[in-house]
Motif scaffolding. Structure first.
Motif, mmCIF file in Angstrom:
data_model
loop_
_atom_site.group_PDB
_atom_site.id
_atom_site.type_symbol
_atom_site.label_atom_id
_atom_site.label_comp_id
_atom_site.label_asym_id
_atom_site.label_seq_id
_atom_site.Cartn_x
_atom_site.Cartn_y
_atom_site.Cartn_z
ATOM 1 N N TYR A 100 0.830 -1.206 0.000
ATOM 2 C CA TYR A 100 0.000 0.000 0.000
ATOM 3 C C TYR A 100 0.863 1.253 0.000
ATOM 4 O O TYR A 100 0.562 2.225 -0.669
ATOM 5 C CB TYR A 100 -0.938 -0.009 1.217
ATOM 6 N N TYR A 101 1.947 1.217 0.749
ATOM 7 C CA TYR A 101 2.852 2.372 0.827
ATOM 8 C C TYR A 101 4.027 2.261 -0.147
ATOM 9 O O TYR A 101 4.981 3.024 -0.061
ATOM 10 C CB TYR A 101 3.370 2.539 2.255
ATOM 11 N N GLU A 102 3.967 1.288 -1.059
ATOM 12 C CA GLU A 102 5.006 1.060 -2.065
ATOM 13 C C GLU A 102 6.375 0.837 -1.424
ATOM 14 O O GLU A 102 7.397 1.352 -1.876
ATOM 15 C CB GLU A 102 5.043 2.205 -3.076
ATOM 16 N N LEU A 103 6.389 0.021 -0.371
ATOM 17 C CA LEU A 103 7.625 -0.340 0.319
ATOM 18 C C LEU A 103 7.979 -1.779 -0.021
ATOM 19 O O LEU A 103 7.089 -2.626 -0.191
ATOM 20 C CB LEU A 103 7.451 -0.209 1.841
ATOM 21 N N ASP A 104 9.268 -2.070 -0.109
ATOM 22 C CA ASP A 104 9.719 -3.433 -0.383
ATOM 23 C C ASP A 104 9.368 -4.337 0.796
ATOM 24 O O ASP A 104 9.477 -3.940 1.954
ATOM 25 C CB ASP A 104 11.227 -3.470 -0.613
ATOM 26 N N TYR A 105 8.957 -5.551 0.483
ATOM 27 C CA TYR A 105 8.635 -6.531 1.519
ATOM 28 C C TYR A 105 9.438 -7.794 1.295
ATOM 29 O O TYR A 105 9.518 -8.293 0.174
ATOM 30 C CB TYR A 105 7.148 -6.890 1.509
ATOM 31 N N ALA A 106 10.005 -8.307 2.345
ATOM 32 C CA ALA A 106 10.671 -9.604 2.312
ATOM 33 C C ALA A 106 10.507 -10.235 3.678
ATOM 34 O O ALA A 106 10.826 -9.617 4.696
ATOM 35 C CB ALA A 106 12.154 -9.451 1.981
ATOM 36 N N ALA A 107 9.957 -11.432 3.697
ATOM 37 C CA ALA A 107 9.834 -12.162 4.963
ATOM 38 C C ALA A 107 11.232 -12.542 5.433
ATOM 39 O O ALA A 107 12.204 -12.444 4.681
ATOM 40 C CB ALA A 107 8.988 -13.412 4.751
ATOM 41 N N GLY A 108 11.340 -12.978 6.675
ATOM 42 C CA GLY A 108 12.638 -13.405 7.202
ATOM 43 C C GLY A 108 13.189 -14.578 6.420
ATOM 44 O O GLY A 108 12.474 -15.228 5.650
ATOM 45 N N ALA A 109 14.462 -14.874 6.610
ATOM 46 C CA ALA A 109 15.140 -15.946 5.869
ATOM 47 C C ALA A 109 14.430 -17.272 6.026
ATOM 48 O O ALA A 109 14.399 -18.088 5.102
ATOM 49 C CB ALA A 109 16.592 -16.059 6.333
ATOM 50 N N GLY A 110 13.827 -17.507 7.181
ATOM 51 C CA GLY A 110 13.102 -18.752 7.413
ATOM 52 C C GLY A 110 11.606 -18.615 7.159
ATOM 53 O O GLY A 110 10.828 -19.469 7.570
ATOM 54 N N GLY A 111 11.201 -17.534 6.501
ATOM 55 C CA GLY A 111 9.796 -17.315 6.225
ATOM 56 C C GLY A 111 9.030 -16.688 7.373
ATOM 57 O O GLY A 111 7.818 -16.552 7.317
ATOM 58 N N GLU A 112 9.756 -16.277 8.425
ATOM 59 C CA GLU A 112 9.078 -15.703 9.583
ATOM 60 C C GLU A 112 8.527 -14.312 9.289
ATOM 61 O O GLU A 112 8.886 -13.668 8.310
ATOM 62 C CB GLU A 112 9.998 -15.664 10.813
ATOM 63 N N ARG A 113 7.675 -13.849 10.182
ATOM 64 C CA ARG A 113 7.028 -12.548 10.051
ATOM 65 C C ARG A 113 8.063 -11.440 9.950
ATOM 66 O O ARG A 113 9.141 -11.513 10.514
ATOM 67 C CB ARG A 113 6.155 -12.266 11.260
ATOM 68 N N ARG A 114 7.680 -10.396 9.279
ATOM 69 C CA ARG A 114 8.544 -9.215 9.149
ATOM 70 C C ARG A 114 8.254 -8.196 10.254
ATOM 71 O O ARG A 114 9.128 -7.455 10.653
ATOM 72 C CB ARG A 114 8.316 -8.594 7.773
ATOM 73 N N LEU A 115 7.008 -8.171 10.731
ATOM 74 C CA LEU A 115 6.615 -7.171 11.731
ATOM 75 C C LEU A 115 6.243 -7.823 13.060
ATOM 76 O O LEU A 115 5.601 -8.867 13.088
ATOM 77 C CB LEU A 115 5.399 -6.373 11.233
ATOM 78 N N GLY A 116 6.674 -7.182 14.122
ATOM 79 C CA GLY A 116 6.320 -7.616 15.468
ATOM 80 C C GLY A 116 5.752 -6.441 16.246
ATOM 81 O O GLY A 116 6.330 -5.355 16.239
ATOM 82 N N ARG A 117 4.626 -6.637 16.889
ATOM 83 C CA ARG A 117 3.966 -5.567 17.646
ATOM 84 C C ARG A 117 4.652 -5.371 18.996
ATOM 85 O O ARG A 117 4.937 -6.335 19.681
ATOM 86 C CB ARG A 117 2.496 -5.915 17.849
ATOM 87 N N ARG A 118 4.891 -4.115 19.331
ATOM 88 C CA ARG A 118 5.497 -3.800 20.634
ATOM 89 C C ARG A 118 4.571 -2.934 21.421
ATOM 90 O O ARG A 118 3.978 -2.042 20.948
ATOM 91 C CB ARG A 118 6.817 -3.056 20.472
#
Length: 118
Positions: A100-118
């Motif tokens: 939506y914001y035209e930002l590059d996305y790549a999951a982690g090397a093992g396919g894990e989530r890219r974002l974590g809520r803090r």
């Protein structure tokens, strides 16, 4: 940009757009799991009976007395991907937030989530 622990102190404060128009209230911060740096925030938007949390990138954000100013307009943020106020972002929907914001996305090397809520 500011550190994740610093931006968390702004939870509950106003979030405004680049022109100073109030978008809503900063609800939570999502960090990039690869770097542990603040990457997105969620902001409370919508009518009082239909509130939701819209995602907005923190790149270029600045803080002022009682507010966080983001680089995107209020209209763009209000139309951004969102979740319910008590919801969570499903891993399968992460790429759509980046797109939506035209930002590059790549999951982690093992396919894990890219974002974590803090």
């Amino acid at each position: 940009m500011f550190e994740a622990e610093d931006i968390r102190e702004w939870r509950g404060h106003d979030m405004v757009d680049r022109d100073g128009h109030k978008i809503g209230t900063l609800e939570s911060v999502y960090v990039d799991t690869a770097t542990d740096r603040a990457f997105f925030a969620t902001v409370t938007v919508g009518m009082p009976t239909r509130r939701r949390l819209a995602f907005v990138p923190l790149s270029g954000a600045t803080v002022g007395p009682g507010y966080v100013k983001v680089a995107h307009s209020k209209d763009v943020v209000k139309k951004a991907p969102s979740i319910e106020t008590d919801g969570e972002l499903p891993a399968a929907e992460e790429p759509g937030v980046f797109a939506y914001y035209e930002l590059d996305y790549a999951a982690g090397a093992g396919g894990e989530r890219r974002l974590g809520r803090r």
